[in-house]
Design an enzyme around this catalytic site. Structure first.
Site, PDB file in Angstrom:
ATOM      1  N   CYS A  42       0.991  -1.152   0.157  1.00 10.79           N
ATOM      2  CA  CYS A  42      -0.003   0.239  -0.038  1.00 10.79           C
ATOM      3  C   CYS A  42       1.021   1.016   0.128  1.00 10.79           C
ATOM      4  CB  CYS A  42      -0.720  -0.232   1.350  1.00 10.79           C
ATOM      5  SG  CYS A  42      -1.935   1.354   1.451  1.00 10.79           S
ATOM      6  N   THR A  44       0.700   3.596   2.134  1.00  8.72           N
ATOM      7  CA  THR A  44       1.218   3.744   3.474  1.00  8.72           C
ATOM      8  C   THR A  44       2.205   3.069   3.589  1.00  8.72           C
ATOM      9  OG1 THR A  44      -1.176   3.821   3.933  1.00  8.72           O
ATOM     10  CG2 THR A  44       0.342   3.261   5.866  1.00  8.72           C
ATOM     11  N   HIS A  47       5.137   4.953   2.822  1.00  9.40           N
ATOM     12  CA  HIS A  47       5.705   5.862   3.548  1.00  9.40           C
ATOM     13  C   HIS A  47       6.463   5.242   4.849  1.00  9.40           C
ATOM     14  CE1 HIS A  47       3.017   9.335   2.200  1.00  9.40           C
ATOM     15  NE2 HIS A  47       2.048   8.457   2.031  1.00  9.40           N
ATOM     16  N   GLU A  68      -2.720  -5.250   4.149  1.00  5.52           N
ATOM     17  CA  GLU A  68      -3.520  -5.696   2.923  1.00  5.52           C
ATOM     18  C   GLU A  68      -3.077  -7.316   3.061  1.00  5.52           C
ATOM     19  OE1 GLU A  68      -3.028  -3.317  -0.556  1.00  5.52           O
ATOM     20  OE2 GLU A  68      -3.325  -1.660   0.650  1.00  5.52           O
ATOM     21  N   ARG A 204      -0.208   5.390 -15.751  1.00  5.36           N
ATOM     22  CA  ARG A 204      -1.377   5.249 -14.833  1.00  5.36           C
ATOM     23  C   ARG A 204      -2.809   5.301 -15.704  1.00  5.36           C
ATOM     24  NH1 ARG A 204       0.046   5.958  -8.778  1.00  5.36           N
ATOM     25  NH2 ARG A 204       0.782   3.840  -8.638  1.00  5.36           N
ATOM     26  N   ILE A 268      -5.219  12.175   0.504  1.00 10.75           N
ATOM     27  CA  ILE A 268      -4.648  12.722   1.599  1.00 10.75           C
ATOM     28  C   ILE A 268      -3.557  13.868   1.393  1.00 10.75           C
ATOM     29  CG2 ILE A 268      -3.462  12.450   3.906  1.00 10.75           C
ATOM     30  CD1 ILE A 268      -4.650   9.786   3.853  1.00 10.75           C
ATOM     31  N   VAL A 290     -13.693  10.776   3.611  1.00 10.07           N
ATOM     32  CA  VAL A 290     -13.827   9.383   3.712  1.00 10.07           C
ATOM     33  C   VAL A 290     -12.540   8.692   4.361  1.00 10.07           C
ATOM     34  CG1 VAL A 290     -14.196   7.279   2.241  1.00 10.07           C
ATOM     35  CG2 VAL A 290     -15.142   9.415   1.540  1.00 10.07           C
ATOM     36  N   TYR A 291     -12.654   8.000   5.209  1.00 10.61           N
ATOM     37  CA  TYR A 291     -11.685   7.289   5.855  1.00 10.61           C
ATOM     38  C   TYR A 291     -11.915   5.716   5.903  1.00 10.61           C
ATOM     39  CZ  TYR A 291      -8.399   5.894   9.532  1.00 10.61           C
ATOM     40  OH  TYR A 291      -7.276   5.407  10.181  1.00 10.61           O
TER      41      TYR A 291
HETATM   42  P1  NAD Z   1      -1.247   6.971  -5.671  1.00 14.59           P
HETATM   43  O1  NAD Z   1      -0.211   8.022  -4.888  1.00 14.59           O
HETATM   44  O2  NAD Z   1      -0.850   5.794  -6.065  1.00 14.59           O
HETATM   45  O3  NAD Z   1      -2.060   7.652  -6.590  1.00 14.59           O
HETATM   46  C1  NAD Z   1      -2.236   9.092  -6.665  1.00 14.59           C
HETATM   47  C2  NAD Z   1      -2.272   9.585  -8.225  1.00 14.59           C
HETATM   48  O4  NAD Z   1      -2.739  10.942  -8.345  1.00 14.59           O
HETATM   49  C3  NAD Z   1      -0.823   9.446  -8.819  1.00 14.59           C
HETATM   50  O5  NAD Z   1      -0.966   8.525  -9.983  1.00 14.59           O
HETATM   51  C4  NAD Z   1      -0.425  10.848  -9.255  1.00 14.59           C
HETATM   52  O6  NAD Z   1       0.256  10.970 -10.551  1.00 14.59           O
HETATM   53  C5  NAD Z   1      -2.192  11.482  -9.482  1.00 14.59           C
HETATM   54  N1  NAD Z   1      -1.997  13.160  -9.412  1.00 14.59           N
HETATM   55  C6  NAD Z   1      -1.071  13.751  -8.800  1.00 14.59           C
HETATM   56  N2  NAD Z   1      -1.348  15.080  -9.176  1.00 14.59           N
HETATM   57  C7  NAD Z   1      -2.375  14.931  -9.915  1.00 14.59           C
HETATM   58  C8  NAD Z   1      -3.254  16.039 -10.546  1.00 14.59           C
HETATM   59  N3  NAD Z   1      -3.058  17.156 -10.395  1.00 14.59           N
HETATM   60  N4  NAD Z   1      -4.530  15.501 -11.198  1.00 14.59           N
HETATM   61  C9  NAD Z   1      -4.645  14.248 -11.269  1.00 14.59           C
HETATM   62  N5  NAD Z   1      -4.057  13.386 -10.578  1.00 14.59           N
HETATM   63  C10 NAD Z   1      -2.739  13.558 -10.161  1.00 14.59           C
HETATM   64  O7  NAD Z   1      -2.350   6.631  -4.450  1.00 14.59           O
HETATM   65  P2  NAD Z   1      -3.310   5.321  -4.101  1.00 14.59           P
HETATM   66  O8  NAD Z   1      -2.852   4.557  -3.525  1.00 14.59           O
HETATM   67  O9  NAD Z   1      -4.183   5.171  -5.326  1.00 14.59           O
HETATM   68  O10 NAD Z   1      -4.253   6.424  -2.989  1.00 14.59           O
HETATM   69  C11 NAD Z   1      -4.857   7.524  -3.487  1.00 14.59           C
HETATM   70  C12 NAD Z   1      -5.133   8.572  -2.544  1.00 14.59           C
HETATM   71  O11 NAD Z   1      -5.861   7.942  -1.201  1.00 14.59           O
HETATM   72  C13 NAD Z   1      -3.901   8.792  -1.728  1.00 14.59           C
HETATM   73  O12 NAD Z   1      -3.636  10.169  -1.395  1.00 14.59           O
HETATM   74  C14 NAD Z   1      -3.554   7.994  -0.483  1.00 14.59           C
HETATM   75  O13 NAD Z   1      -2.885   8.833   0.422  1.00 14.59           O
HETATM   76  C15 NAD Z   1      -5.080   8.068   0.200  1.00 14.59           C
HETATM   77  N6  NAD Z   1      -5.718   7.121   1.001  1.00 14.59           N
HETATM   78  C16 NAD Z   1      -6.626   7.462   1.823  1.00 14.59           C
HETATM   79  C17 NAD Z   1      -7.207   6.635   2.595  1.00 14.59           C
HETATM   80  C18 NAD Z   1      -8.416   6.833   3.483  1.00 14.59           C
HETATM   81  O14 NAD Z   1      -8.761   6.154   4.418  1.00 14.59           O
HETATM   82  N7  NAD Z   1      -8.665   8.367   3.507  1.00 14.59           N
HETATM   83  C19 NAD Z   1      -6.911   5.301   2.557  1.00 14.59           C
HETATM   84  C20 NAD Z   1      -5.952   4.804   1.541  1.00 14.59           C
HETATM   85  C21 NAD Z   1      -5.090   5.851   0.723  1.00 14.59           C
HETATM   86 ZN    ZN Z   2      -3.972  -0.088   2.271  1.00 16.60          ZN
END
Ligand code: NAD
Ligand code: ZN
Length: 345
Positions: A42, A44, A47, A68, A204, A268, A290-291
């Site tokens: 993930c 996470t 990070h 996961e 992507r 996030i 959404v979390y």
């Molecule tokens: P990821 O980092 O793999 O994907 C994010 C995508 O956004 C990347 O492909 C990046 O190129 C793109 N991006 C950057 N700038 C952009 C722009 N201006 N316009 C459009 N797209 C752009 O992330 P992921 O694993 O698919 O997760 C998605 C998001 O959800 C992340 O921010 C992650 O931290 C968050 N997340 C939140 C929760 C929660 O519970 N709230 C849980 C999991 C992940």
């Molecule tokens: Zn995860």
């Protein structure tokens, strides 16, 4: 007992994770022991690998990481009567209390005392995981271990996508990461009209188009208003799902939404980010944070949708045996992969 297992742990306060021998966890009376077969990497975990400020503040050194997973129950705590040895399962990695007002109202996903496996508590990147039986989600035969290992992020996508009615609506998803792509597939599956997904990373967007019937838009090269016109859309998108964590993407989403539009925000942002609230007010936009996943309604819905034809398999782009975990993290850190799955053998 005294059995040992392989586990991927955050042993040192520096970049990386280390494959180590750890004792197989002891289970309590209300827990089960799961033999892990597959795990997903993930964002996470990246990070934690990178040991950024968030990780250094949050993750205790020595922790077994990962949340996961798919596996098989191999031992039952003495109070556990609802599960059986040999049952294939995944599970909710958010461990909740039953003390808070939210939990006692049945809104388990809103419990402020939530602790995450692989973040605060021993995680799933190991040959065995101890998990409360309450958190176990049995897997039907139609859902194999690869898909079982990515139900946690699919759950993020489903939770976000089902936040608002999508039937017949025009949907904008910003961010074609694995979760944005899966959310696009869900939006299509539940009956949205147009599903547009944006990113600045062409790999992507290409992957998004392989996984789901969506319109991929590279916002570094293409104008979103022109895309709307080409789809014969008149006013803008009805529903937005922010899945990039990028401020420019959120601004663009607000700009391209209809009056009275709705936004579900999963992404996030890295820190405090400025928002033009007057535009949100004048457009009468509803914004929902959404979390995680709804415990356990999101799990129920996603398994049901996987059984009735939702297909997200192609979002898994790489598979490695756990001994090659470094290759898996390398692919993830490069930022163009879909989901990366590790096989624990
Ligand atoms: P990821 O980092 O793999 O994907 C994010 C995508 O956004 C990347 O492909 C990046 O190129 C793109 N991006 C950057 N700038 C952009 C722009 N201006 N316009 C459009 N797209 C752009 O992330 P992921 O694993 O698919 O997760 C998605 C998001 O959800 C992340 O921010 C992650 O931290 C968050 N997340 C939140 C929760 C929660 O519970 N709230 C849980 C999991 C992940
Ligand atoms: Zn995860």
């Amino acid at each position: 007992m005294g059995r040992d297992m392989k586990a991927l742990a955050k042993t040192k306060p520096e970049v990386g994770l280390w494959l180590e021998q750890r004792p197989v966890p002891e289970i309590g009376p209300d827990d089960v022991l799961i033999r892990i077969r597959k795990t997903g990497i993930c964002g996470t975990d990246i990070h934690i690998w990178n040991w950024d400020d968030w990780a250094a503040r949050t993750v205790p050194l020595g922790l077994v990481t990962g949340h996961e997973f798919a596996g098989e129950i191999v031992e039952l705590g003495r109070n556990v009567t609802s599960l059986a040895i040999g049952q294939r399962c995944s599970g909710e990695g958010h461990l909740i209390s039953n003390q808070s007002r939210q939990s006692r109202a049945g809104k388990f996903h809103l419990d402020p005392a939530t602790r995450g496996i692989g973040v605060n508590e021993q995680g799933a990147f190991a040959q065995y995981l101890s998990l409360p039986a309450f958190n176990v989600v049995p897997l039907p035969d139609e859902i194999d271990d690869d898909i079982g290992a990515i139900l946690d992020p699919l759950g993020n996508a489903v939770h976000t996508a089902l936040s608002f009615d999508l039937v017949g609506e025009d949907v904008l998803i910003t961010g074609a990461g694995p979760i944005g792509i899966m959310a696009a597939a869900v939006a299509r599956h539940v009956g949205a009209r147009h599903v547009v997904i944006t990113d600045v990373n062409q790999d992507r967007l290409d992957l998004a188009a392989q996984v789901a019937d969506v319109v991929p838009v590279n916002v570094a090269l293409q104008d979103l208003h022109a895309v709307q016109a080409s789809l014969k859309m008149k006013q803008g998108f009805d529903v937005g799902m922010e899945m990039s964590g990028n401020q420019a993407a959120l601004d663009q989403m607000i700009e391209n939404l209809v009056m009275g539009g709705r936004i579900a925000m999963l992404g996030i942002p890295p820190g405090k980010s400025p928002v033009d609230w007057s535009r949100i007010v004048f457009k009468a936009i509803t914004l929902k944070g959404v979390y995680g996943r709804e415990i356990f309604e999101t799990w129920y819905k996603m398994i049901a949708m996987l059984e009735n034809g939702l297909d997200i398999r192609r979002v898994i782009t790489h598979r490695f045996p756990v001994d090659q975990f470094r290759d898996g993290f390398k692919v993830m850190r490069a930022g163009s992969s879909g989901k990366v799955v590790l096989d624990w053998g």
